[in-house]
Design an enzyme around this catalytic site. Sequence first.
Site, short mmCIF file in Angstrom:
data_model
loop_
_atom_site.label_atom_id
_atom_site.label_comp_id
_atom_site.label_asym_id
_atom_site.label_seq_id
_atom_site.Cartn_x
_atom_site.Cartn_y
_atom_site.Cartn_z
CD1 TRP A 94 -2.30 1.72 2.47
CD2 TRP A 94 -2.70 1.72 0.28
NE1 TRP A 94 -3.24 2.69 2.22
CE2 TRP A 94 -3.51 2.71 0.88
CE3 TRP A 94 -2.77 1.53 -1.11
CZ2 TRP A 94 -4.38 3.51 0.15
CZ3 TRP A 94 -3.64 2.35 -1.83
CH2 TRP A 94 -4.42 3.31 -1.22
NE ARG A 138 9.65 -1.21 10.60
CZ ARG A 138 9.37 -0.31 11.55
NH1 ARG A 138 10.30 0.03 12.42
NH2 ARG A 138 8.18 0.25 11.59
CE LYS A 170 -8.48 1.69 4.02
NZ LYS A 170 -8.95 1.07 2.77
CB ALA A 219 -1.65 -2.07 -2.78
CE LYS A 237 -11.02 -1.93 4.81
NZ LYS A 237 -10.14 -2.63 3.85
CB SER A 255 -9.62 -8.62 0.99
OG SER A 255 -9.66 -8.47 2.39
NE ARG A 256 -2.77 -7.81 4.17
CZ ARG A 256 -1.91 -6.80 4.09
NH1 ARG A 256 -0.72 -6.99 3.59
NH2 ARG A 256 -2.24 -5.60 4.50
CG ASN A 257 -8.83 -8.09 6.72
OD1 ASN A 257 -8.56 -8.22 7.89
ND2 ASN A 257 -8.33 -7.10 5.98
#
Length: 401
Positions: A34, A54, A127, A160, A222, A285-287
């Site tokens: 993202w 990072r 989010k 993304a 969501k 979606s990972r979710n």
Amino acid sequence: MFEPTDLPQPPVTRPLACVPQPLTRAAVLGAGAWGTALAAALQRAGVATTLWARRADRAHHLNTTHRTDVLPGVALPSGLRATHHLATAVEAAQVVLFAVPASATRELACQVAGLLAPGTLVLSASKGFEPESGAFMTEVLDDTLGHSIFTGVLSGPSFALGVAQGDPTLLTLAMAALDPGHPKRRLVQRQADALARALALAHLRVESTPDVIGAQVGGALKNQIAIACGMATALELGENARAGILSRGLDDMRRLTLALGGRAETLLGSCGVGDLFLTAASPQSRNTRLGMRLAGGATGIACEQDELAEGAFSARTVARLEDRLGIRLDLAAAVRDVLDGVRTPAEALAGLLEPRTHALPRPRPATPPAPPPDLPALLRPLDRTRKARPAQAHSGESSHV
């Protein structure tokens, strides 16, 4: 006679006005899919953008190959620069976007504090809630960066990969400083307009709202709803059942938003139902993938370790808000039960689809009840008693928010 105007109307949103002051420098913190997609979009729009990673090796790989394994097949703009030095990343940036997980935002914001010029626009693109406190990302940024920095959230339906490829996308920019009564509203509006104008060149359209509560509740909840929909898909419950689960999730969104003082109509925009429909309908979606794995027999602990899905974290964290506010969010509780092994996915979803009796709303009291004293400032209901400012003629200020 029943008229169409009797129906609840969606919020009126207008494109942010174009202004002469351009956005020239931006920083994106977080080189995941993202963050990299947002940085690529800004760079394509002609904004000199630095992407903070990072790890030094990831920054080097981005600079030498202009590619990343988190966005397969995407060639990044040649002008995009990556670094693992925070001070270098944010130097002279007019806009800074946080694109790290919600759980990592406070630590990173503490490191950035003191490196930003007063008046910098700092937006969270994450989010979720802070796991330890249940705070929104804007509150975390306010706590760590101070009042001289203008904070907000950029949210909406946006995979993304699609953003990186230049697909048309509609986003919501939510900032408390966009409220007409905010003393710095004009300045912040100009900065927000400049950001929207730049993103439009990369096919990202931006609508705005001062309702940071509704925008962030929509973005956080969501993900939990997507987990439940993923379970329903894997269990082959059918589209009817999935639609019923979506409606239960939307009710959770509405009730939490109102309990915190936000606006239910905000959830009708791209940061609410738009983001929900995208996330809950696609295995990208990972979710959603996490929910499918849970329904396939995987344990909650194993799934959470393998899939960095914000919905699992927020389903647990939102329980703190439920306790403080004295409400119960049925879908969030169902997801928690499955993650903790209390109920099977089939049992949890069957409970969600039990019929309810819809009572008429109670009349609002003349004086709203005081919020619980232990709630952070942002989570307390908004003060609706503020007197309106007298109108100023020929202010030159945009009339929309």
